[in-house]
Design a protein around this motif. Structure first.
Motif, mmCIF file in Angstrom:
data_model
loop_
_atom_site.group_PDB
_atom_site.id
_atom_site.type_symbol
_atom_site.label_atom_id
_atom_site.label_comp_id
_atom_site.label_asym_id
_atom_site.label_seq_id
_atom_site.Cartn_x
_atom_site.Cartn_y
_atom_site.Cartn_z
ATOM 1 N N LEU A 7 0.679 -1.065 -0.182
ATOM 2 C CA LEU A 7 -0.008 0.203 0.042
ATOM 3 C C LEU A 7 0.911 1.152 0.044
ATOM 4 C CD1 LEU A 7 -2.589 1.429 0.311
ATOM 5 C CD2 LEU A 7 -2.457 0.940 2.856
ATOM 6 N N GLN A 8 2.080 1.278 0.707
ATOM 7 C CA GLN A 8 2.910 2.312 0.890
ATOM 8 C C GLN A 8 3.521 2.587 -0.339
ATOM 9 O OE1 GLN A 8 5.588 0.936 4.097
ATOM 10 N NE2 GLN A 8 4.647 2.367 5.592
ATOM 11 N N PHE A 9 4.043 1.505 -1.099
ATOM 12 C CA PHE A 9 4.590 1.806 -2.634
ATOM 13 C C PHE A 9 3.246 2.341 -3.480
ATOM 14 C CE2 PHE A 9 6.557 -0.167 -6.378
ATOM 15 C CZ PHE A 9 7.478 0.920 -6.634
ATOM 16 N N MET A 10 2.304 1.758 -3.444
ATOM 17 C CA MET A 10 1.355 2.033 -4.559
ATOM 18 C C MET A 10 1.112 3.759 -4.297
ATOM 19 S SD MET A 10 -1.404 -1.168 -4.311
ATOM 20 C CE MET A 10 -2.522 -0.051 -5.400
ATOM 21 N N SER A 11 0.832 4.042 -3.021
ATOM 22 C CA SER A 11 0.689 5.439 -2.811
ATOM 23 C C SER A 11 1.922 6.347 -3.216
ATOM 24 C CB SER A 11 0.665 5.538 -1.151
ATOM 25 O OG SER A 11 0.511 7.077 -0.926
ATOM 26 N N LEU A 12 3.232 5.932 -3.180
ATOM 27 C CA LEU A 12 4.120 6.764 -3.654
ATOM 28 C C LEU A 12 4.297 6.527 -4.935
ATOM 29 C CD1 LEU A 12 6.662 5.542 -0.740
ATOM 30 C CD2 LEU A 12 5.827 8.061 -0.871
ATOM 31 N N LYS A 13 3.960 5.638 -5.553
ATOM 32 C CA LYS A 13 4.118 5.376 -7.167
ATOM 33 C C LYS A 13 3.263 6.534 -7.770
ATOM 34 C CE LYS A 13 3.877 1.718 -10.456
ATOM 35 N NZ LYS A 13 3.731 0.392 -10.999
ATOM 36 N N LEU A 14 1.948 6.284 -7.466
ATOM 37 C CA LEU A 14 1.024 7.134 -8.108
ATOM 38 C C LEU A 14 1.049 8.567 -7.576
ATOM 39 C CD1 LEU A 14 -2.336 5.190 -6.940
ATOM 40 C CD2 LEU A 14 -1.519 5.285 -9.252
ATOM 41 N N SER A 15 1.726 8.835 -6.600
ATOM 42 C CA SER A 15 2.126 10.107 -6.430
ATOM 43 C C SER A 15 2.878 10.790 -7.284
ATOM 44 C CB SER A 15 2.393 10.309 -4.768
ATOM 45 O OG SER A 15 3.052 11.645 -4.507
ATOM 46 N N CYS A 16 4.004 9.986 -7.443
ATOM 47 C CA CYS A 16 5.096 10.459 -8.412
ATOM 48 C C CYS A 16 4.699 10.478 -10.017
ATOM 49 C CB CYS A 16 6.280 9.380 -8.414
ATOM 50 S SG CYS A 16 7.102 9.727 -6.519
ATOM 51 N N LEU A 17 3.721 9.559 -10.420
ATOM 52 C CA LEU A 17 2.927 9.510 -11.558
ATOM 53 C C LEU A 17 2.192 10.879 -11.697
ATOM 54 C CD1 LEU A 17 2.054 5.960 -12.017
ATOM 55 C CD2 LEU A 17 3.700 7.157 -13.125
ATOM 56 N N ALA A 18 1.567 11.268 -10.805
ATOM 57 C CA ALA A 18 0.934 12.432 -10.841
ATOM 58 C C ALA A 18 1.838 13.712 -10.770
ATOM 59 C CB ALA A 18 -0.083 12.761 -9.567
ATOM 60 N N GLY A 210 -4.931 6.922 10.239
ATOM 61 C CA GLY A 210 -5.912 6.145 9.659
ATOM 62 C C GLY A 210 -5.636 5.306 8.401
ATOM 63 N N LYS A 211 -6.624 5.162 7.690
ATOM 64 C CA LYS A 211 -6.642 4.392 6.506
ATOM 65 C C LYS A 211 -6.141 5.331 5.142
ATOM 66 C CE LYS A 211 -7.957 0.643 8.349
ATOM 67 N NZ LYS A 211 -7.265 -0.653 8.309
ATOM 68 N N SER A 212 -5.462 4.913 4.570
ATOM 69 C CA SER A 212 -5.266 5.595 3.158
ATOM 70 C C SER A 212 -6.220 5.620 2.339
ATOM 71 C CB SER A 212 -3.901 5.254 2.412
ATOM 72 O OG SER A 212 -3.530 5.534 1.328
ATOM 73 N N SER A 213 -6.378 6.594 1.392
ATOM 74 C CA SER A 213 -7.604 6.504 0.695
ATOM 75 C C SER A 213 -7.352 5.374 -0.684
ATOM 76 C CB SER A 213 -7.512 7.864 -0.155
ATOM 77 O OG SER A 213 -6.307 8.385 -0.788
ATOM 78 N N LEU A 214 -6.163 5.066 -0.752
ATOM 79 C CA LEU A 214 -5.818 4.071 -1.697
ATOM 80 C C LEU A 214 -6.085 2.634 -1.117
ATOM 81 C CD1 LEU A 214 -2.457 5.109 -3.115
ATOM 82 C CD2 LEU A 214 -4.732 5.416 -4.020
ATOM 83 N N ASN A 215 -6.479 2.458 0.219
ATOM 84 C CA ASN A 215 -6.874 1.235 0.883
ATOM 85 C C ASN A 215 -8.190 0.986 0.428
ATOM 86 O OD1 ASN A 215 -7.384 -1.064 2.053
ATOM 87 N ND2 ASN A 215 -6.172 -0.164 4.221
ATOM 88 N N LYS A 216 -8.748 0.466 -0.685
ATOM 89 C CA LYS A 216 -10.077 0.427 -0.713
ATOM 90 C C LYS A 216 -10.787 -0.587 -0.037
ATOM 91 C CE LYS A 216 -9.238 3.237 -4.338
ATOM 92 N NZ LYS A 216 -9.884 4.807 -3.993
ATOM 93 N N THR A 217 -10.084 -1.608 0.383
ATOM 94 C CA THR A 217 -10.850 -2.673 1.304
ATOM 95 C C THR A 217 -11.139 -2.395 2.652
ATOM 96 O OG1 THR A 217 -8.671 -3.640 1.887
ATOM 97 C CG2 THR A 217 -9.597 -4.406 -0.181
ATOM 98 N N GLY A 218 -10.264 -1.446 3.207
ATOM 99 C CA GLY A 218 -10.410 -0.973 4.502
ATOM 100 C C GLY A 218 -9.682 -1.797 5.537
ATOM 101 N N ARG A 219 -9.229 -2.912 4.841
ATOM 102 C CA ARG A 219 -8.326 -3.673 6.005
ATOM 103 C C ARG A 219 -6.749 -3.332 5.814
ATOM 104 N NH1 ARG A 219 -11.411 -7.463 2.778
ATOM 105 N NH2 ARG A 219 -9.646 -8.007 1.489
ATOM 106 N N GLY A 220 -5.851 -3.938 6.860
ATOM 107 C CA GLY A 220 -4.655 -3.689 6.820
ATOM 108 C C GLY A 220 -4.293 -2.784 7.754
#
Length: 311
Positions: A7-18, A210-220
């Motif tokens: 989740l952390q890496f997906m967050s950072l990856k999308l951030s940098c793409l933006a 809390g939960k990152s907005s990229l955490n669609k399942t709400g788990r973790g």
């Protein structure tokens, strides 16, 4: 744990793409910009070649001992891209420093608990920093203890990593857009001042945790808050409970200055800003995913001012 790191890496990856897709706009540079010699360097770290861009001020050539600022880019960003996104070398007072924009391993940094290929491959990014210090001595005398790091997202995690693992060489760090979760082993050396600039509307690394907005399942696992991270650094620097409030470019800041060794911990909650470096304008495409950006701010100026106060 694996889900959390992914989740952390997906967050950072999308951030940098933006960031890479957006228009790199910052506040107008000051009228009297510092003059630097810009050098591109490639050095060997173990069996791997690493590279960085450095802005060398005239004072170094004159033989004056100079402090270094390392500017760590976000994941999937680049040192060259962060030059225009952070603009540290353009801020007033930047001529007091050598400013270095390093290139991460496959555009990521091994910040200990994240992120991406650099963390998975256990890349020796601390060794890279040490090698850059040594290489910069080719240009003139470098400070042994009054150095600094700034970064955004994965780059902010890396900034905290050098503060944790190399406290005798670093006097202060500045940045935001991430919360370093693994602070084990930190705070056992010289005090390191910390300056946090974090968007109140950052849903990737929520200010309140809390939960990152990229955490669609709400788990973790839930992310800690910015305040929790700041509290750690206050404890690590043996700061007193007394604080002072101020305003910085419209942001509400809380500063703790009664800390060991003259250290300081300051947290600025930036209104109307999502997952961005203050001063970088994200454009419509980036803002759709990462919230509002604040191209009207001068995060570089705030960071340089903070670092100069610690020289």
């Amino acid at each position: 744990m694996l889900r959390t790191r992914l989740l952390q890496f997906m967050s950072l990856k999308l951030s940098c793409l933006a960031v890479l897709a957006a228009v790199a706009a910052t506040t107008a540079p000051t009228p009297a910009q510092a003059k630097f010699e810009v050098v591109e360097r490639t050095i060997k770290v173990g069996n791997r070649e690493r590279s960085y861009r450095a802005y060398i001020p005239d004072r170094v050539r004159a033989g004056r001992e100079t402090s270094v600022i390392f500017a760590f880019h976000p994941a999937l960003g680049s040192g060259k891209g962060f030059v225009d996104q952070a603009n540290l070398h353009r801020a007033s007072g930047a001529q007091d420093f050598i400013i270095v924009y390093p290139e991460g391993f496959r555009r990521t940094w091994n910040g200990g608990d994240c992120c991406g290929p650099a963390q998975r491959r256990k890349i020796d990014d601390l060794g890279f920093v040490k090698a850059m210090f040594k290489d910069l001595e080719n240009f003139g005398p470098i400070s042994k203890s009054r150095n600094f790091a700034a970064g955004f997202s994965n780059g902010w995690v890396m900034s905290q990593q050098v503060a944790c693992q190399m406290p005798d060489r670093f006097r202060g760090i500045a940045g935001g857009g991430a919360v370093k979760q693994d602070l084990g082993g930190c705070g056992r050396g010289s005090p390191v001042s910390v300056f946090i600039m974090h968007g109140l509307e950052d849903t990737i690394a929520p200010y309140q945790g809390g939960k990152s907005s990229l955490n669609k399942t709400g788990r973790g696992a839930e992310l800690p808050s910015v305040s929790q991270m700041a509290s750690f650094w206050k404890g690590a620097n043996s700061c007193g409970s007394k604080s002072s409030s101020s305003r910085l470019q419209g942001a509400s800041c809380e500063s703790y200055k009664s800390c060991s060794g003259g250290a300081e911990v300051t947290v600025c909650a930036v209104p109307n800003m999502g997952h961005w470096w203050p001063g970088h304008a994200g454009g419509k495409r980036g803002e759709k995913t990462f919230g509002p950006s604040r191209g009207d701010l001068n995060g570089a100026g705030a960071a340089i001012s903070f670092f100069r106060s610690k020289l």
